[in-house]
Design a protein around this motif. Sequence first.
Motif, PDB file in Angstrom:
ATOM      1  N   ILE A  94       0.658  -1.412  -0.344  1.00  0.00           N
ATOM      2  CA  ILE A  94       0.139   0.200  -0.061  1.00  0.00           C
ATOM      3  C   ILE A  94       0.737   1.120   0.022  1.00  0.00           C
ATOM      4  N   GLY A  95       0.380   1.964  -0.888  1.00  0.00           N
ATOM      5  CA  GLY A  95       1.360   3.207  -0.773  1.00  0.00           C
ATOM      6  C   GLY A  95       2.723   3.354  -1.370  1.00  0.00           C
ATOM      7  N   GLN A  96       3.274   2.010  -1.675  1.00  0.00           N
ATOM      8  CA  GLN A  96       4.955   1.914  -2.300  1.00  0.00           C
ATOM      9  C   GLN A  96       4.891   2.060  -4.557  1.00  0.00           C
ATOM     10  N   SER A  97       5.966   2.311  -4.592  1.00  0.00           N
ATOM     11  CA  SER A  97       6.202   2.874  -5.399  1.00  0.00           C
ATOM     12  C   SER A  97       6.553   1.383  -6.119  1.00  0.00           C
ATOM     13  N   LEU A  98       6.278   0.944  -7.962  1.00  0.00           N
ATOM     14  CA  LEU A  98       6.216  -0.215  -8.543  1.00  0.00           C
ATOM     15  C   LEU A  98       8.060  -0.856  -8.454  1.00  0.00           C
ATOM     16  N   PHE A  99       8.907  -0.052  -8.296  1.00  0.00           N
ATOM     17  CA  PHE A  99       9.937   0.063  -8.425  1.00  0.00           C
ATOM     18  C   PHE A  99      10.561  -0.553  -7.100  1.00  0.00           C
ATOM     19  N   ARG A 100       9.754  -0.402  -5.993  1.00  0.00           N
ATOM     20  CA  ARG A 100       9.998  -1.258  -4.346  1.00  0.00           C
ATOM     21  C   ARG A 100       9.543  -2.967  -4.900  1.00  0.00           C
ATOM     22  N   ILE A 101       8.445  -2.964  -5.327  1.00  0.00           N
ATOM     23  CA  ILE A 101       7.654  -3.978  -5.090  1.00  0.00           C
ATOM     24  C   ILE A 101       8.382  -4.868  -5.604  1.00  0.00           C
ATOM     25  N   VAL A 102       8.687  -4.953  -7.319  1.00  0.00           N
ATOM     26  CA  VAL A 102       9.538  -5.128  -8.486  1.00  0.00           C
ATOM     27  C   VAL A 102      10.449  -6.058  -7.285  1.00  0.00           C
ATOM     28  N   ARG A 103      11.406  -5.049  -6.652  1.00  0.00           N
ATOM     29  CA  ARG A 103      12.435  -5.596  -6.283  1.00  0.00           C
ATOM     30  C   ARG A 103      11.985  -6.509  -5.252  1.00  0.00           C
ATOM     31  N   TRP A 104      10.695  -6.633  -4.172  1.00  0.00           N
ATOM     32  CA  TRP A 104      10.589  -7.873  -3.099  1.00  0.00           C
ATOM     33  C   TRP A 104       9.946  -8.388  -4.421  1.00  0.00           C
ATOM     34  N   GLY A 105       9.932  -8.684  -5.642  1.00  0.00           N
ATOM     35  CA  GLY A 105       9.772 -10.087  -6.502  1.00  0.00           C
ATOM     36  C   GLY A 105      10.804 -11.073  -6.860  1.00  0.00           C
ATOM     37  N   PRO A 197       8.495 -27.088 -10.884  1.00  0.00           N
ATOM     38  CA  PRO A 197       9.040 -26.116 -10.640  1.00  0.00           C
ATOM     39  C   PRO A 197       8.017 -24.724 -11.124  1.00  0.00           C
ATOM     40  N   ARG A 198       8.125 -25.839 -12.810  1.00  0.00           N
ATOM     41  CA  ARG A 198       7.394 -24.145 -13.130  1.00  0.00           C
ATOM     42  C   ARG A 198       5.977 -23.387 -13.362  1.00  0.00           C
ATOM     43  N   ALA A 199       5.227 -24.881 -12.286  1.00  0.00           N
ATOM     44  CA  ALA A 199       3.943 -24.394 -11.780  1.00  0.00           C
ATOM     45  C   ALA A 199       4.089 -22.892  -9.977  1.00  0.00           C
ATOM     46  N   GLY A 200       5.393 -23.087  -9.751  1.00  0.00           N
ATOM     47  CA  GLY A 200       6.013 -22.252  -8.825  1.00  0.00           C
ATOM     48  C   GLY A 200       5.778 -20.890  -9.432  1.00  0.00           C
ATOM     49  N   VAL A 201       6.975 -21.086 -10.487  1.00  0.00           N
ATOM     50  CA  VAL A 201       7.075 -19.667 -11.150  1.00  0.00           C
ATOM     51  C   VAL A 201       5.867 -18.905 -11.581  1.00  0.00           C
ATOM     52  N   TRP A 202       5.141 -19.483 -12.337  1.00  0.00           N
ATOM     53  CA  TRP A 202       4.110 -19.105 -12.648  1.00  0.00           C
ATOM     54  C   TRP A 202       2.878 -18.378 -11.426  1.00  0.00           C
ATOM     55  N   SER A 203       2.454 -19.172 -10.472  1.00  0.00           N
ATOM     56  CA  SER A 203       2.245 -18.603  -9.317  1.00  0.00           C
ATOM     57  C   SER A 203       2.857 -17.717  -8.797  1.00  0.00           C
ATOM     58  N   LEU A 204       4.453 -17.257  -8.350  1.00  0.00           N
ATOM     59  CA  LEU A 204       5.367 -16.148  -8.582  1.00  0.00           C
ATOM     60  C   LEU A 204       4.711 -14.956  -9.813  1.00  0.00           C
TER      61      LEU A 204
END
Length: 204
Positions: A94-105, A197-204
């Motif tokens: 909530i309220g965070q930049s896309l840049f920050r959220i992508v780093r979490w990913g 493993p591809r299923a886990g990548v799909w979920s992420l």
Amino acid sequence: PESPDLAPGTLLEGGEAHVYLVDSHPRFVAKTARVGTETARARLHREWAILSLLGRDLPESLPRVRRWVDATPDHHATLILHRFHGVPVREAAIGQSLFRIVRWGAVAARALNEVHRRGILHRDVSPSNLLIRLAGRAEDDMACLIDFGLARAFTAEARERLPSADAAKPLTLTGDALGTYGYMAPEQARGESTVGPRAGVWSL
């Protein structure tokens, strides 16, 4: 002690488990099944076996197991874990930049890759199972992939190294699906036996 001293209230509440603070050891949390059935105990014990297989030389982005306390007539089976200080990703975003959220990913992707490298499928990668610890700077944030209650070993080597033979048994029959439906890969939702493993990548 045989039974950990649990603080009142829960930190997290999942579909089948509660996670409590441990009064005497604030660096740890205790995960207990919601109900004291043998099925609930078996799932929690399976999670202990999977996390034990992953080991303790893990990055902070993955949970580390402390010990297993089996069920007695006085208390449910309990899994003791090192505590990760964070909040679910939906709340953190909530309220965070896309840049920050992508780093979490990116952190979560590296964690998932490490899990797969060690022969384990998480099978429930979803927003409720990704915790975020916010820091002053985006580069100091940390993400942690939690809840290995549905995980399984998918390589022969990993299955052989499981500390419990029961943990190698399937939770369901082929054709059944486990996980969070909105985040399942199609082959997982269909209950196929070849999910990898591809299923886990799909979920992420």
